[in-house]
Structures are given as C-alpha cells and as structure tokens.
Design a protein around this motif. Structure first.
Motif, PDB file in Angstrom:
ATOM      1  N   GLY A  97       0.830  -1.205   0.000  1.00 37.21           N
ATOM      2  CA  GLY A  97       0.000   0.000   0.000  1.00 37.21           C
ATOM      3  C   GLY A  97       0.857   1.243   0.000  1.00 37.21           C
ATOM      4  O   GLY A  97       2.075   1.179   0.236  1.00 37.21           O
ATOM      5  N   PHE A  98       0.205   2.337  -0.246  1.00 36.09           N
ATOM      6  CA  PHE A  98       0.899   3.617  -0.364  1.00 36.09           C
ATOM      7  C   PHE A  98       1.553   3.997   0.968  1.00 36.09           C
ATOM      8  O   PHE A  98       1.123   3.535   2.035  1.00 36.09           O
ATOM      9  N   MET A  99       2.574   4.845   0.880  1.00 35.90           N
ATOM     10  CA  MET A  99       3.185   5.384   2.109  1.00 35.90           C
ATOM     11  C   MET A  99       2.079   5.943   3.010  1.00 35.90           C
ATOM     12  O   MET A  99       1.162   6.599   2.517  1.00 35.90           O
ATOM     13  N   LYS A 103       0.942   0.435   7.029  1.00 34.18           N
ATOM     14  CA  LYS A 103       1.560  -0.901   6.958  1.00 34.18           C
ATOM     15  C   LYS A 103       2.367  -1.243   8.224  1.00 34.18           C
ATOM     16  O   LYS A 103       2.226  -2.324   8.767  1.00 34.18           O
ATOM     17  N   ASP A 122      11.862  -2.283   4.329  1.00 31.31           N
ATOM     18  CA  ASP A 122      12.634  -1.035   4.474  1.00 31.31           C
ATOM     19  C   ASP A 122      13.656  -1.154   5.607  1.00 31.31           C
ATOM     20  O   ASP A 122      14.796  -0.718   5.486  1.00 31.31           O
ATOM     21  N   PHE A 137      18.697   6.923  -1.026  1.00 35.64           N
ATOM     22  CA  PHE A 137      18.154   7.632  -2.195  1.00 35.64           C
ATOM     23  C   PHE A 137      19.111   8.736  -2.649  1.00 35.64           C
ATOM     24  O   PHE A 137      19.393   8.874  -3.830  1.00 35.64           O
ATOM     25  N   ARG A 146      15.675   0.371  -5.235  1.00 35.08           N
ATOM     26  CA  ARG A 146      14.720  -0.631  -5.765  1.00 35.08           C
ATOM     27  C   ARG A 146      15.397  -1.997  -5.920  1.00 35.08           C
ATOM     28  O   ARG A 146      14.760  -3.035  -5.736  1.00 35.08           O
ATOM     29  N   GLY A 167       7.785  -1.775   1.237  1.00 33.00           N
ATOM     30  CA  GLY A 167       7.697  -0.345   0.943  1.00 33.00           C
ATOM     31  C   GLY A 167       6.616  -0.067  -0.093  1.00 33.00           C
ATOM     32  O   GLY A 167       6.256  -0.956  -0.884  1.00 33.00           O
ATOM     33  N   GLY A 168       6.119   1.164  -0.076  1.00 32.12           N
ATOM     34  CA  GLY A 168       5.005   1.539  -0.950  1.00 32.12           C
ATOM     35  C   GLY A 168       5.264   1.347  -2.439  1.00 32.12           C
ATOM     36  O   GLY A 168       4.327   1.195  -3.224  1.00 32.12           O
ATOM     37  N   GLY A 169       6.550   1.317  -2.831  1.00 36.74           N
ATOM     38  CA  GLY A 169       6.852   1.219  -4.259  1.00 36.74           C
ATOM     39  C   GLY A 169       7.203  -0.200  -4.694  1.00 36.74           C
ATOM     40  O   GLY A 169       7.528  -0.427  -5.868  1.00 36.74           O
ATOM     41  N   GLU A 205      11.793  10.727   6.139  1.00 39.97           N
ATOM     42  CA  GLU A 205      12.275   9.436   5.644  1.00 39.97           C
ATOM     43  C   GLU A 205      11.457   8.947   4.445  1.00 39.97           C
ATOM     44  O   GLU A 205      11.408   7.755   4.189  1.00 39.97           O
ATOM     45  N   ARG A 206      10.784   9.892   3.755  1.00 43.73           N
ATOM     46  CA  ARG A 206      10.016   9.525   2.558  1.00 43.73           C
ATOM     47  C   ARG A 206      10.545  10.348   1.386  1.00 43.73           C
ATOM     48  O   ARG A 206       9.921  11.325   0.966  1.00 43.73           O
ATOM     49  N   PRO A 207      11.722   9.972   0.854  1.00 43.18           N
ATOM     50  CA  PRO A 207      12.346  10.796  -0.200  1.00 43.18           C
ATOM     51  C   PRO A 207      11.442  11.029  -1.411  1.00 43.18           C
ATOM     52  O   PRO A 207      11.529  12.072  -2.060  1.00 43.18           O
ATOM     53  N   ILE A 208      10.562  10.059  -1.690  1.00 41.51           N
ATOM     54  CA  ILE A 208       9.658  10.188  -2.842  1.00 41.51           C
ATOM     55  C   ILE A 208       8.743  11.408  -2.653  1.00 41.51           C
ATOM     56  O   ILE A 208       8.314  12.042  -3.617  1.00 41.51           O
ATOM     57  N   ARG A 225      -0.267   4.711  -9.234  1.00 39.15           N
ATOM     58  CA  ARG A 225       0.082   3.359  -8.762  1.00 39.15           C
ATOM     59  C   ARG A 225      -1.143   2.476  -8.520  1.00 39.15           C
ATOM     60  O   ARG A 225      -0.983   1.279  -8.266  1.00 39.15           O
TER      61      ARG A 225
HETATM   62  C1  S3P Z   1       8.447   4.254  -1.068  1.00 36.53           C
HETATM   63  C2  S3P Z   1       7.900   3.962   0.140  1.00 36.53           C
HETATM   64  C3  S3P Z   1       8.672   3.851   1.387  1.00 36.53           C
HETATM   65  C4  S3P Z   1      10.125   3.446   1.095  1.00 36.53           C
HETATM   66  C5  S3P Z   1      10.716   4.366   0.073  1.00 36.53           C
HETATM   67  C6  S3P Z   1       9.921   4.406  -1.239  1.00 36.53           C
HETATM   68  C7  S3P Z   1       7.560   4.430  -2.237  1.00 36.53           C
HETATM   69  O1  S3P Z   1       8.085   2.881   2.243  1.00 36.53           O
HETATM   70  O2  S3P Z   1      10.189   2.133   0.642  1.00 36.53           O
HETATM   71  O3  S3P Z   1      10.799   5.642   0.636  1.00 36.53           O
HETATM   72  O4  S3P Z   1       8.063   4.489  -3.371  1.00 36.53           O
HETATM   73  O5  S3P Z   1       6.320   4.461  -2.048  1.00 36.53           O
HETATM   74  P1  S3P Z   1       6.701   3.134   3.071  1.00 36.53           P
HETATM   75  O6  S3P Z   1       5.580   2.845   2.134  1.00 36.53           O
HETATM   76  O7  S3P Z   1       6.760   2.126   4.155  1.00 36.53           O
HETATM   77  O8  S3P Z   1       6.726   4.526   3.538  1.00 36.53           O
END
Ligand code: S3P
Length: 259
Positions: A97-99, A103, A122, A137, A146, A167-169, A205-208, A225
C-alpha cells in the motif's frame, strides 16, 4: 530401584500427562477455530483473552508455584495463538500500500495478535546498507534502492508464517509481484490522500515525497500506482477512520474467507 531413579520415573510420568493435556488443549484450540470460522465469529477476541487470564490468576492465587505456572501459561497461550494463525494462513501475510497507509502499525499489531514474527523490507534494507532510506536515495539513487528492495523480497520468497510489510513502491516491479505471490497472501491497505498526508507530513524518511508534501502530489502518485496495487492484492482493507483492532480483524476475516 534407588530412590532417585524412582523420582525421575515419576517426573517422566508427569511429562507424559503434560504432553497429553497439551495435545488435548491444542486440539480444542483447533475446534474453536473451526467453530468460529463456521459461524463467522471474530477469530481474535481480546475480551475473552483477558477473561481467561483472570480466571487463571484466580486459580493460581497463593499457589506454591503461582509465578512459575503463570510463566508456563504465557507460552501455552502464545503457542495457541500460533496454532490459530497457522491453521488460518499457510503463507506469509504481505502488507502492501501507499506510504502512510498504515503498513508498519498494522504489521506490529497483527504480529502480536497472531504471535507471528514481523519483517519490514525497508528496515532490512537500512540494516544491510547501514544507511537511512533518505541517505540511500540521495547517495545512490532510486534504482539502487529498488534493487535492494527486490533482493530482500526475493530472499523472503521461501519463508512462511511471517507478517511482511513492503515499501510503498515494491509493487512497481513485476519480479517483486511474482516473488510476493509465491508465498504470500497480499493485503492492500488503503487510505485517502488527506489521511496519508496527516500520517507522513512530519517524516523526512520519505524521499519520494520530499518537496511534495501535499495532497495534490499524493493523489497524483496514488492514482498512478492504483492499478498496480489493485492487481497484486488478494484482499483490500481501507484504514480510514478505523481503529487498529478493527483493521486487523478485518484483515484476518478477509484472508480466512479468501483461502
Ligand atoms: C516508497 C515507500 C517507502 C520506502 C521508500 C519508497 C515508495 O516505504 O520504501 O521511501 O516508493 O512508495 P513506506 O511505504 O513504508 O513509507
């Protein structure tokens, strides 16, 4: 037979009685699960757990071995939960799921409820690289992150009975999806963009999301997404406006239905 041998024989006989009693107890646990599933009753009932604990305390009050027996019962109850969990899920439970969808919080609570170990991809990446997500990152770029993520997901492919939150991605790569599907029930947690923003706005801690901490960007990325999340999910649970107990019960109920 000398006296010591005789006492040891008595202890062996006690162990046999304990094994039989534990086997009976565990079989009853399985009966309870079957009953609850048949009648659509919530699998984990914290009230019942409290009641049972109190009853036990009353029985053992001022008992010569009160502390020791209570300690043993903690293990018995923990293992009963494990039996319940194992009979409900043969695989890992994987939270996607999304940030900010919840989770991490959900995995901790679910792990406790089911007495299962929890794993965060993570966290494993941070441990392995000895750097924070933000540093990874900024120093090596997203592609490198990734790759680390894909390697961890690959390593977890052969595990079972874990609660794994990725992680969300992680859903962005097909190979991750394939590896998650091999041994996991995939639970998609969702939340509205506004809820996500509330939960992550103070995180660095969410560079995205760095430089884009607003609902417009979050909505846009979520939309982008969405199809990936929905494609991978075995079950979907929304976390908006629900308490953690409710969310975890819903997850357990939906996974049990989806077997
Ligand atoms: C990301 C989500 C983050 C972490 C990274 C990239 C994303 O995890 O893996 O910063 O691309 O959605 P969380 O979903 O646990 O914040």
């Amino acid at each position: 037979m000398d006296n010591l041998t005789e006492i040891r024989k008595n202890i062996e006989a006690c162990d046999d009685v304990i094994i039989d009693a534990l086997t009976n107890r565990m079989n009853y646990i399985e009966d309870i699960i079957a009953y609850k599933r048949k009648h659509g009753i919530a699998v984990f009932q914290p009230e019942q757990e409290k009641k049972q604990k109190k009853l036990l305390q009353e029985k053992l009050k001022e008992h010569k071995y009160e502390e020791e027996i209570e300690d043993i019962f903690r293990y018995i109850i923990e293992n009963s939960k494990k039996i319940q969990a194992k009979s409900l899920f043969q695989k890992n439970i994987i939270l996607v799921g999304f940030m900010g969808a919840g989770k991490t919080t959900v995995s901790k609570y679910l792990g406790k409820m089911l007495a299962l170990n929890i794993v965060e991809t993570d966290e494993l990446i941070v441990e392995k690289e000895k750097k924070s997500i933000r540093e990874i990152f900024s120093e090596y770029g997203e592609e490198y992150f990734r790759n680390c993520e894909s390697n961890i997901i690959l390593e977890l492919k052969n595990s079972s009975h874990l609660v794994i939150s990725v992680g969300g991605g992680a859903v962005l790569r097909d190979m991750n999806i394939r590896n998650m599907k091999k041994n996991g029930k995939i639970v998609l947690l969702t939340a509205k963009p506004q809820t996500v923003l509330e939960r992550v706005k103070d995180s660095d801690e969410r560079p995205i999301l760095s430089g884009h901490m607003n609902t417009e960007f979050i909505s846009m990325l979520m939309e982008k997404r969405k199809a990936r999340y929905e494609e991978v999910a075995d079950v979907v649970v929304s976390t908006d406006g629900k308490d953690i107990q409710e969310i975890c019960e819903e997850i357990i109920g939906k996974i049990a239905e989806d077997q």
